[in-house]
Design a protein around this motif. Structure first.
Motif, PDB file in Angstrom:
ATOM      1  N   GLU A  92     -17.873  14.625  21.024  1.00 51.74           N
ATOM      2  CA  GLU A  92     -17.941  13.212  20.614  1.00 51.74           C
ATOM      3  C   GLU A  92     -17.093  12.916  19.376  1.00 51.74           C
ATOM      4  OE1 GLU A  92     -21.518  11.049  20.597  1.00 51.74           O
ATOM      5  OE2 GLU A  92     -22.347  11.998  22.392  1.00 51.74           O
ATOM      6  N   GLY A  93     -16.813  13.933  18.568  1.00 53.03           N
ATOM      7  CA  GLY A  93     -15.927  13.741  17.431  1.00 53.03           C
ATOM      8  C   GLY A  93     -16.547  12.921  16.315  1.00 53.03           C
ATOM      9  N   LEU A  94     -15.669  12.442  15.425  1.00 52.28           N
ATOM     10  CA  LEU A  94     -16.122  11.657  14.273  1.00 52.28           C
ATOM     11  C   LEU A  94     -16.461  10.232  14.691  1.00 52.28           C
ATOM     12  CD1 LEU A  94     -13.441  12.766  11.641  1.00 52.28           C
ATOM     13  CD2 LEU A  94     -15.831  13.482  11.734  1.00 52.28           C
ATOM     14  N   PRO A  95     -17.457   9.636  14.054  1.00 49.70           N
ATOM     15  CA  PRO A  95     -17.773   8.232  14.356  1.00 49.70           C
ATOM     16  C   PRO A  95     -16.685   7.306  13.807  1.00 49.70           C
ATOM     17  CG  PRO A  95     -19.140   9.032  12.559  1.00 49.70           C
ATOM     18  CD  PRO A  95     -18.381  10.214  13.070  1.00 49.70           C
ATOM     19  N   PRO A  96     -16.553   6.096  14.335  1.00 47.37           N
ATOM     20  CA  PRO A  96     -15.565   5.141  13.825  1.00 47.37           C
ATOM     21  C   PRO A  96     -15.806   4.816  12.343  1.00 47.37           C
ATOM     22  CG  PRO A  96     -16.502   4.391  15.901  1.00 47.37           C
ATOM     23  CD  PRO A  96     -17.325   5.544  15.458  1.00 47.37           C
ATOM     24  N   ARG A  97     -14.755   4.388  11.681  1.00 46.11           N
ATOM     25  CA  ARG A  97     -14.852   4.073  10.249  1.00 46.11           C
ATOM     26  C   ARG A  97     -15.925   3.021   9.980  1.00 46.11           C
ATOM     27  NH1 ARG A  97      -9.421   2.424   7.141  1.00 46.11           N
ATOM     28  NH2 ARG A  97      -8.956   4.582   7.787  1.00 46.11           N
ATOM     29  N   ALA A  98     -16.072   2.062  10.879  1.00 44.45           N
ATOM     30  CA  ALA A  98     -17.034   0.978  10.661  1.00 44.45           C
ATOM     31  C   ALA A  98     -18.478   1.476  10.597  1.00 44.45           C
ATOM     32  CB  ALA A  98     -16.903  -0.062  11.774  1.00 44.45           C
ATOM     33  N   ALA A  99     -18.747   2.672  11.136  1.00 42.29           N
ATOM     34  CA  ALA A  99     -20.118   3.188  11.152  1.00 42.29           C
ATOM     35  C   ALA A  99     -20.474   3.951   9.890  1.00 42.29           C
ATOM     36  CB  ALA A  99     -20.309   4.108  12.366  1.00 42.29           C
ATOM     37  N   TRP A 100     -19.476   4.311   9.075  1.00 43.77           N
ATOM     38  CA  TRP A 100     -19.723   5.249   7.987  1.00 43.77           C
ATOM     39  C   TRP A 100     -20.592   4.680   6.871  1.00 43.77           C
ATOM     40  CZ3 TRP A 100     -19.716  10.238   7.672  1.00 43.77           C
ATOM     41  CH2 TRP A 100     -18.970  10.971   8.578  1.00 43.77           C
ATOM     42  N   ARG A 101     -20.489   3.397   6.605  1.00 46.35           N
ATOM     43  CA  ARG A 101     -21.317   2.827   5.534  1.00 46.35           C
ATOM     44  C   ARG A 101     -22.800   2.984   5.866  1.00 46.35           C
ATOM     45  NH1 ARG A 101     -23.726  -2.092   4.114  1.00 46.35           N
ATOM     46  NH2 ARG A 101     -23.749  -2.504   1.880  1.00 46.35           N
ATOM     47  N   GLY A 102     -23.165   2.618   7.096  1.00 44.54           N
ATOM     48  CA  GLY A 102     -24.552   2.745   7.524  1.00 44.54           C
ATOM     49  C   GLY A 102     -24.994   4.199   7.586  1.00 44.54           C
ATOM     50  N   ALA A 159     -25.656   7.379  19.186  1.00 51.44           N
ATOM     51  CA  ALA A 159     -26.878   7.859  18.543  1.00 51.44           C
ATOM     52  C   ALA A 159     -26.677   9.271  18.002  1.00 51.44           C
ATOM     53  CB  ALA A 159     -28.040   7.826  19.536  1.00 51.44           C
ATOM     54  N   LEU A 160     -25.978  10.125  18.762  1.00 49.49           N
ATOM     55  CA  LEU A 160     -25.744  11.500  18.327  1.00 49.49           C
ATOM     56  C   LEU A 160     -24.841  11.539  17.104  1.00 49.49           C
ATOM     57  CD1 LEU A 160     -26.079  14.528  18.762  1.00 49.49           C
ATOM     58  CD2 LEU A 160     -24.167  14.447  20.385  1.00 49.49           C
ATOM     59  N   GLN A 161     -23.779  10.751  17.099  1.00 52.60           N
ATOM     60  CA  GLN A 161     -22.879  10.724  15.948  1.00 52.60           C
ATOM     61  C   GLN A 161     -23.594  10.242  14.686  1.00 52.60           C
ATOM     62  OE1 GLN A 161     -19.883   8.130  17.634  1.00 52.60           O
ATOM     63  NE2 GLN A 161     -18.396   9.795  17.775  1.00 52.60           N
ATOM     64  N   VAL A 162     -24.302   9.146  14.805  1.00 55.99           N
ATOM     65  CA  VAL A 162     -24.975   8.565  13.638  1.00 55.99           C
ATOM     66  C   VAL A 162     -26.042   9.517  13.098  1.00 55.99           C
ATOM     67  CG1 VAL A 162     -26.472   6.677  12.875  1.00 55.99           C
ATOM     68  CG2 VAL A 162     -24.492   6.191  14.324  1.00 55.99           C
ATOM     69  N   THR A 163     -26.775  10.162  13.987  1.00 59.55           N
ATOM     70  CA  THR A 163     -27.818  11.094  13.554  1.00 59.55           C
ATOM     71  C   THR A 163     -27.222  12.349  12.939  1.00 59.55           C
ATOM     72  OG1 THR A 163     -29.252  10.303  15.344  1.00 59.55           O
ATOM     73  CG2 THR A 163     -29.863  12.366  14.282  1.00 59.55           C
ATOM     74  N   THR A 164     -26.205  12.913  13.580  1.00 61.91           N
ATOM     75  CA  THR A 164     -25.599  14.153  13.086  1.00 61.91           C
ATOM     76  C   THR A 164     -25.033  13.980  11.686  1.00 61.91           C
ATOM     77  OG1 THR A 164     -25.020  14.847  15.332  1.00 61.91           O
ATOM     78  CG2 THR A 164     -23.827  15.890  13.524  1.00 61.91           C
ATOM     79  N   PHE A 165     -24.238  12.947  11.492  1.00 62.15           N
ATOM     80  CA  PHE A 165     -23.596  12.792  10.191  1.00 62.15           C
ATOM     81  C   PHE A 165     -24.550  12.251   9.136  1.00 62.15           C
ATOM     82  CE2 PHE A 165     -20.049  13.210  13.092  1.00 62.15           C
ATOM     83  CZ  PHE A 165     -19.252  14.125  12.396  1.00 62.15           C
ATOM     84  N   GLY A 166     -25.576  11.508   9.563  1.00 66.07           N
ATOM     85  CA  GLY A 166     -26.618  11.115   8.623  1.00 66.07           C
ATOM     86  C   GLY A 166     -27.380  12.330   8.115  1.00 66.07           C
TER      87      GLY A 166
END
Length: 305
Positions: free
Chosen positions: A60-70, A183-190
């Protein structure tokens, strides 16, 4: 299909609630050998390893830049601050008091969701939350009374209140990120952000792991793999498909399940007041997730006489 999606989201929320309830049993064991910061870091490291592995396998790679703030905000507040402060708070107050104070969180989520995200507050949601909160208070009071009363310092109450605020802020911050990342990207990097924030506790973790019993360490790993890696991912999946307020209200099922699990796994027989409070929690969740019946349109020519 909307109906299938709704069912999947509900099932994901159910998995989350069951695993988060099981976390209370594991924290009780691991917390006897690990300090609050070390336990949080160990849990987050275990979760990060599992989530990172799944992310790589799924490519899935890195999440988009727009997701990083959240992601950054939810990682700091929910994965980081919440876990440390809650672990610390539960050492300063009895479990019943902690349950009552932390359960302010879903109310704050609904209010913040309305203010920050522009979500509506349907009457059924508010009514269900009121019923569930009454149930959580009932469970908390019964647990406090049963524990012999009253280990509840001012520091502990403040810490549990801060945990509720961090939980609410993390959920509301995570919601916009899910519009851009999976969901996986947001959870993993969070989870990774939370682990990095807890790195100052690395020395404590190494020292305590050397003398902790195997059961406590296994419980810490369990907390990272299931209530963190799996449950936070299923939470994010469900949150992306409903409102923050409705998801927050769903977590009011946790106290009822904790009572049941403590009964089954720890042999702690709940009293009638505790069972009644658990039933109120579940009833409130049912009300908050219900939808008003659509008005039935009478067929043409079938007017009343």
């Amino acid at each position: 299909m909307p109906n299938r999606t709704s069912r999947l989201a509900l099932a994901a929320a159910g998995v989350t609630v069951v695993l988060w309830a099981s976390a209370f049993v594991s924290i009780r064991s691991a917390g006897a050998a690990y300090s609050p910061g070390a336990l949080a870091l160990g849990r987050l490291l275990a979760g990060s390893v599992v989530l990172g592995t799944v992310l790589l396998v799924r490519r899935e790679g890195l999440p988009p830049r727009a997701a990083w703030r959240g992601i950054a905000l939810s990682g700091l507040m929910w994965f980081g601050a919440y876990m440390v402060v809650l672990n610390w708070g539960e050492q300063e107050v009895d479990a019943g008091t902690a349950a009552m104070v932390v359960n302010i969180g879903p109310i704050l989520i609904a209010l913040l969701g309305a203010k920050v995200l522009g979500e509506t507050l349907p009457p059924r949601l508010l009514a269900g939350m009121a019923v569930s909160f009454a149930g959580a208070v009932t469970v908390g009071l019964s647990m406090s009374a049963g524990s012999g009363a009253g280990h509840a310092s001012l520091l502990g109450v403040v810490l549990c209140l801060l945990a509720a605020v961090a939980y609410a802020g993390g959920v509301v911050s995570q919601k916009p990120a899910l519009a851009h990342g999976s969901a996986l990207q947001v959870t993993t990097f969070g989870c990774l952000v939370g682990a990095v924030a807890c790195l100052p506790f690395a020395g404590q973790l190494v020292e305590e792991a050397n003398r902790a019993p195997l059961s406590a360490t296994l419980n810490m790993v369990y907390l990272g793999v299931f209530p963190t890696a799996l449950a936070f991912t299923t939470w994010a999946y469900a949150l992306a498909r409903t409102t923050a307020g409705r998801m927050g209200a769903t977590t009011y099922a946790v106290p009822a399940l904790v009572v049941l699990m403590a009964w089954v796994f720890l042999g702690e027989l709940p009293g009638l007041l505790t069972l009644g409070g658990g039933a109120l929690c579940l009833a409130g969740v049912a009300v908050s997730r219900s939808r008003p019946r659509a008005a039935v349109t009478a067929p043409a020519g079938s007017g009343r006489s």
